[in-house]
Write a protein that holds these residues in place. Structure first.
Motif, PDB file in Angstrom:
ATOM      1  N   GLU A  94     -15.248  -0.665 -13.596  1.00  0.00           N
ATOM      2  CA  GLU A  94     -15.047   0.781 -13.722  1.00  0.00           C
ATOM      3  C   GLU A  94     -13.673   1.232 -13.232  1.00  0.00           C
ATOM      4  O   GLU A  94     -13.353   2.411 -13.295  1.00  0.00           O
ATOM      5  N   GLY A  95     -12.873   0.316 -12.702  1.00  0.00           N
ATOM      6  CA  GLY A  95     -11.529   0.676 -12.290  1.00  0.00           C
ATOM      7  C   GLY A  95     -11.240   0.540 -10.809  1.00  0.00           C
ATOM      8  O   GLY A  95     -10.108   0.771 -10.380  1.00  0.00           O
ATOM      9  N   TYR A  96     -12.227   0.176 -10.025  1.00  0.00           N
ATOM     10  CA  TYR A  96     -11.988  -0.031  -8.590  1.00  0.00           C
ATOM     11  C   TYR A  96     -11.363  -1.411  -8.420  1.00  0.00           C
ATOM     12  O   TYR A  96     -12.034  -2.385  -8.114  1.00  0.00           O
ATOM     13  N   THR A  97     -10.058  -1.472  -8.623  1.00  0.00           N
ATOM     14  CA  THR A  97      -9.359  -2.756  -8.668  1.00  0.00           C
ATOM     15  C   THR A  97      -8.752  -3.188  -7.344  1.00  0.00           C
ATOM     16  O   THR A  97      -8.192  -4.277  -7.257  1.00  0.00           O
ATOM     17  N   MET A  98      -8.853  -2.354  -6.308  1.00  0.00           N
ATOM     18  CA  MET A  98      -8.259  -2.718  -5.024  1.00  0.00           C
ATOM     19  C   MET A  98      -9.296  -2.618  -3.908  1.00  0.00           C
ATOM     20  O   MET A  98      -9.914  -1.576  -3.713  1.00  0.00           O
TER      21      MET A  98
END
Length: 173
Positions: A52-56
């Motif tokens: 979903e975009g929580y890449t860090m």
């Protein structure tokens, strides 16, 4: 029973229902979304959040709640002695979320996030070293702060406080 009464009861039940994300209860902590995953859901939830975009992953740490077992948690989440807390960022959408996982003292093991977030390698080692929480499939789960022959885990609440003699290089003993 009237239709108005049924509608009122349904809306009250909806207000009382805990919101869910990926099958996990969600609470709010000072405006930050907190997802309460079980040990079994942990890796799947983190994979879904990564998609979903929580890449860090900005933080991963352990907590020992030995003296605070009666803390408030959402329905369906049983308080355990240990907890692993993970903070994630979605930089594109300026979102932050926290994942809290209850880890039983009898089997303090959760999945490693190393394959998803390689930066967690040292954080997981520190959590293992200080609390004794193991991370399954971690590439190098060894002590990072304490000497290899150190007994115990210093941040556990039942770890005996003691004095460690300080040695100075070149000092005459």
């Amino acid at each position: 029973m009237s239709d108005n009464q049924t509608t009122t009861e349904a809306s009250e039940a909806a207000e009382d229902a805990t919101p869910m994300i990926h099958g996990c209860p969600v609470t709010d902590s000072l405006g930050q979304e907190v997802i309460h995953a079980t040990v079994g859901q942990y890796l799947d939830v983190l994979k879904a959040l990564d998609d979903e975009g929580y890449t860090m992953c900005v933080d991963l740490c352990g907590v020992d709640y030995l003296d605070f077992m009666g803390r408030s948690l959402p329905d369906g989440i049983a308080a355990e002695r240990f907890e692993v807390v993970v903070n994630l960022l979605d930089l594109s959408n300026r979102r932050r979320t926290r994942i809290r996982v209850q880890v039983p003292a009898a089997a303090p093991v959760v999945a490693s996030l190393f394959d998803l977030y390689p930066g967690t390698e040292a954080m997981e080692r520190e959590c293992f070293d200080m609390f004794g929480i193991e991370f399954a499939e971690h590439p190098d789960l060894t002590r990072i702060l304490m000497p290899e022959d150190w007994d115990g885990h210093p941040l556990r609440k039942d770890y005996e406080v003691g004095r460690i003699p300080v040695q100075f290089k070149g000092a005459n003993a």
